[in-house]
Write a protein that holds these residues in place. Structure first.
Motif, PDB file in Angstrom:
ATOM      1  N   GLN A   1      94.006   3.866 131.199  1.00  0.00           N
ATOM      2  CA  GLN A   1      95.218   3.045 131.085  1.00  0.00           C
ATOM      3  C   GLN A   1      95.562   2.386 132.408  1.00  0.00           C
ATOM      4  O   GLN A   1      96.005   1.231 132.447  1.00  0.00           O
ATOM      5  CB  GLN A   1      96.383   3.902 130.602  1.00  0.00           C
ATOM      6  CG  GLN A   1      97.677   3.118 130.385  1.00  0.00           C
ATOM      7  CD  GLN A   1      97.518   2.027 129.343  1.00  0.00           C
ATOM      8  OE1 GLN A   1      97.042   2.270 128.234  1.00  0.00           O
ATOM      9  NE2 GLN A   1      97.923   0.797 129.684  1.00  0.00           N
ATOM     10  N   TYR A   2      95.351   3.118 133.517  1.00  0.00           N
ATOM     11  CA  TYR A   2      95.625   2.528 134.829  1.00  0.00           C
ATOM     12  C   TYR A   2      94.794   1.265 135.050  1.00  0.00           C
ATOM     13  O   TYR A   2      95.268   0.290 135.640  1.00  0.00           O
ATOM     14  CB  TYR A   2      95.300   3.525 135.944  1.00  0.00           C
ATOM     15  CG  TYR A   2      96.062   4.827 135.931  1.00  0.00           C
ATOM     16  CD1 TYR A   2      97.274   4.970 135.269  1.00  0.00           C
ATOM     17  CD2 TYR A   2      95.555   5.929 136.627  1.00  0.00           C
ATOM     18  CE1 TYR A   2      97.963   6.176 135.280  1.00  0.00           C
ATOM     19  CE2 TYR A   2      96.233   7.138 136.645  1.00  0.00           C
ATOM     20  CZ  TYR A   2      97.428   7.258 135.967  1.00  0.00           C
ATOM     21  OH  TYR A   2      98.089   8.455 135.983  1.00  0.00           O
TER      22      TYR A   2
ATOM     23  N   ASP B   1      96.292  -1.549 133.165  1.00  0.00           N
ATOM     24  CA  ASP B   1      97.519  -1.977 133.845  1.00  0.00           C
ATOM     25  C   ASP B   1      97.183  -2.804 135.090  1.00  0.00           C
ATOM     26  O   ASP B   1      97.858  -3.801 135.382  1.00  0.00           O
ATOM     27  CB  ASP B   1      98.352  -0.759 134.249  1.00  0.00           C
ATOM     28  CG  ASP B   1      98.909  -0.006 133.050  1.00  0.00           C
ATOM     29  OD1 ASP B   1      98.907  -0.578 131.938  1.00  0.00           O
ATOM     30  OD2 ASP B   1      99.321   1.155 133.233  1.00  0.00           O
TER      31      ASP B   1
ATOM     32  N   ASP C   1      96.244  -6.242 133.900  1.00  0.00           N
ATOM     33  CA  ASP C   1      97.401  -6.967 133.369  1.00  0.00           C
ATOM     34  C   ASP C   1      98.395  -7.356 134.461  1.00  0.00           C
ATOM     35  O   ASP C   1      99.065  -8.399 134.369  1.00  0.00           O
ATOM     36  CB  ASP C   1      98.119  -6.126 132.314  1.00  0.00           C
ATOM     37  CG  ASP C   1      97.295  -5.952 131.048  1.00  0.00           C
ATOM     38  OD1 ASP C   1      96.333  -6.723 130.850  1.00  0.00           O
ATOM     39  OD2 ASP C   1      97.614  -5.035 130.256  1.00  0.00           O
ATOM     40  N   GLN C   2      98.497  -6.537 135.505  1.00  0.00           N
ATOM     41  CA  GLN C   2      99.465  -6.787 136.574  1.00  0.00           C
ATOM     42  C   GLN C   2      98.907  -7.633 137.720  1.00  0.00           C
ATOM     43  O   GLN C   2      99.592  -7.878 138.712  1.00  0.00           O
ATOM     44  CB  GLN C   2      99.982  -5.450 137.118  1.00  0.00           C
ATOM     45  CG  GLN C   2     100.765  -4.638 136.096  1.00  0.00           C
ATOM     46  CD  GLN C   2     101.059  -3.223 136.571  1.00  0.00           C
ATOM     47  OE1 GLN C   2     100.988  -2.916 137.763  1.00  0.00           O
ATOM     48  NE2 GLN C   2     101.398  -2.339 135.630  1.00  0.00           N
TER      49      GLN C   2
ATOM     50  N   ARG D   1      98.701   5.387 141.369  1.00  0.00           N
ATOM     51  CA  ARG D   1      99.112   5.876 140.059  1.00  0.00           C
ATOM     52  C   ARG D   1      98.846   7.369 139.894  1.00  0.00           C
ATOM     53  O   ARG D   1      99.672   8.116 139.340  1.00  0.00           O
ATOM     54  CB  ARG D   1      98.385   5.079 138.966  1.00  0.00           C
ATOM     55  CG  ARG D   1      98.770   3.612 138.887  1.00  0.00           C
ATOM     56  CD  ARG D   1     100.206   3.406 138.429  1.00  0.00           C
ATOM     57  NE  ARG D   1     100.451   3.950 137.100  1.00  0.00           N
ATOM     58  CZ  ARG D   1     100.254   3.281 135.959  1.00  0.00           C
ATOM     59  NH1 ARG D   1      99.808   2.032 135.998  1.00  0.00           N
ATOM     60  NH2 ARG D   1     100.514   3.839 134.793  1.00  0.00           N
TER      61      ARG D   1
END
Length: 354
Positions: free
Chosen positions: A17-18, A21, A24-25, A247
């Motif tokens: 998931q990191y 992210d 996406d970021q 994270r």
């Protein structure tokens, strides 16, 4: 498939998931001189100190690997020579790297069941820059404990104590104040992909490299220090892995909790194999056994059978390393290995090789 390979090792499941992210970021194309990146770096440094109990006045650098740390220490903190204590392949490789740059460096090998006698070490204070140890030797599943490190630190006088903690930092509660230089790669106890390392330096070490002022390399400590004053690096860094590190640090428990959990799991395995009839612990002295890398020994045919059967049941065990390769296997007891995997491994040994 669960992996117990001691490196590159299992990553935290949340890394999937990191990674999404990070994409996406926009972190994959983030400017490493920009305010967004320096804010991230500032937070990582703060979280490392909080979660790992690193003293606030210690300085943290980021490099590409533990191997690069070997070279940087020889370049920037060893104008004369270093003394290397080692029982395994990675400690010896560090010595060989240092000797290639500083031919006067000295090696001091010792056995895997041995705790070196500090009083007997050759410590010529007037010409020794570094004393180098491997706190957790990944190749042979050994560990140097706090008492030895403290005795050594108190004995070496003006020399700096440098500690390779590659397979223990973030898994073992290290007493950073009893050493001047600590470093580790993130592909072991940090539960991340390879390609990033962390170096932690005491105020004494910072003062020393600033006095030496070696500046002939892009990764010289003096150059890195000037950049880290503004939470930047001398080179385009591994921004993705730094983001992943941030994270992981936010989500993990304090090192005291992690340490106790790994110790409990290691004790369970060692207690079992001390009583086993086929496989036995590679290290017979409990005082030199690693918490985070557990080595087992047996005849080559048995070692091959264990690894094959484990793989058939969805578990990848680590092979032996170097001279121990045919007759040993290694089990990573790292934080990213879930308890469910560990219990499955225990049941596997009890069922197949009791």
């Amino acid at each position: 498939m669960y992996t117990f390979n001691p490196g590159p090792a299992a990553v935290y499941p949340a890394v999937r998931q990191y990674l999404t992210d990070a994409y996406d970021q926009g972190w994959l194309s983030a400017q490493h001189r920009g305010e967004r990146f320096t804010t991230l770096m500032r937070q990582i440094v703060a979280d490392l100190k909080t979660k790992l109990n690193i003293p606030q006045d210690y300085t943290i650098f980021f490099m590409n690997s533990a191997t690069e740390c070997w070279e940087v220490l020889a370049q920037s903190l060893t104008p004369r020579k270093s003394l290397h204590l080692y029982s395994g392949a990675f400690g010896e490789k560090w010595y060989e790297y240092a000797k290639a740059l500083r031919p006067a460096c000295v090696g001091y090998p010792f056995g895997i069941d041995e705790v070196p006698n500090v009083a007997a070490l050759p410590l010529p204070e007037d010409e020794l820059d570094l004393v180098c140890i491997t706190q957790n030797e990944t190749s042979n599943a050994t560990q140097l404990r706090d008492g030895f490190i403290l005795n050594l630190f108190n004995k070496i006088g003006n020399a700096l104590l440098a500690v390779d903690a590659t397979s223990s930092m973030a898994g073992v509660q290290l007493k950073f104040i009893k050493g001047d230089i600590w470093y580790a790669s993130v592909q072991k106890c940090f539960g991340l992909p390879a390609g990033l390392s962390i170096m932690v330096l005491s105020p004494r070490a910072v003062a020393r490299f600033r006095h030496i002022n070696e500046s002939s390399h892009y990764n010289s400590l003096t150059a890195q220090y000037e950049k880290m004053l503004n939470f930047q690096t001398t080179h385009t860094p591994n921004v993705l892995n730094l983001y992943l590190l941030s994270r992981v640090l936010q989500d993990r428990e304090p090192i005291k909790t992690v340490h106790q959990h790994l110790l409990d799991r290691a004790t369970k395995l060692y207690d079992y194999f001390d009583q086993a009839t086929q496989l036995k612990p590679m290290v017979t002295n409990p005082e030199t056994r690693s918490t985070t890398v557990i080595g087992l020994q047996g005849p080559p045919a048995l070692i091959d059978e264990v690894k094959r059967k484990a793989l058939e049941q969805g578990m990848q065990l680590g092979s032996g390393y170097g001279q121990w390769k045919p007759t040993t296997l290694r089990i990573a007891n790292f934080p990213a290995v879930p308890d469910a995997a560990f219990e499955q491994l225990v049941q596997f040994f009890a069922r197949e090789f009791a």
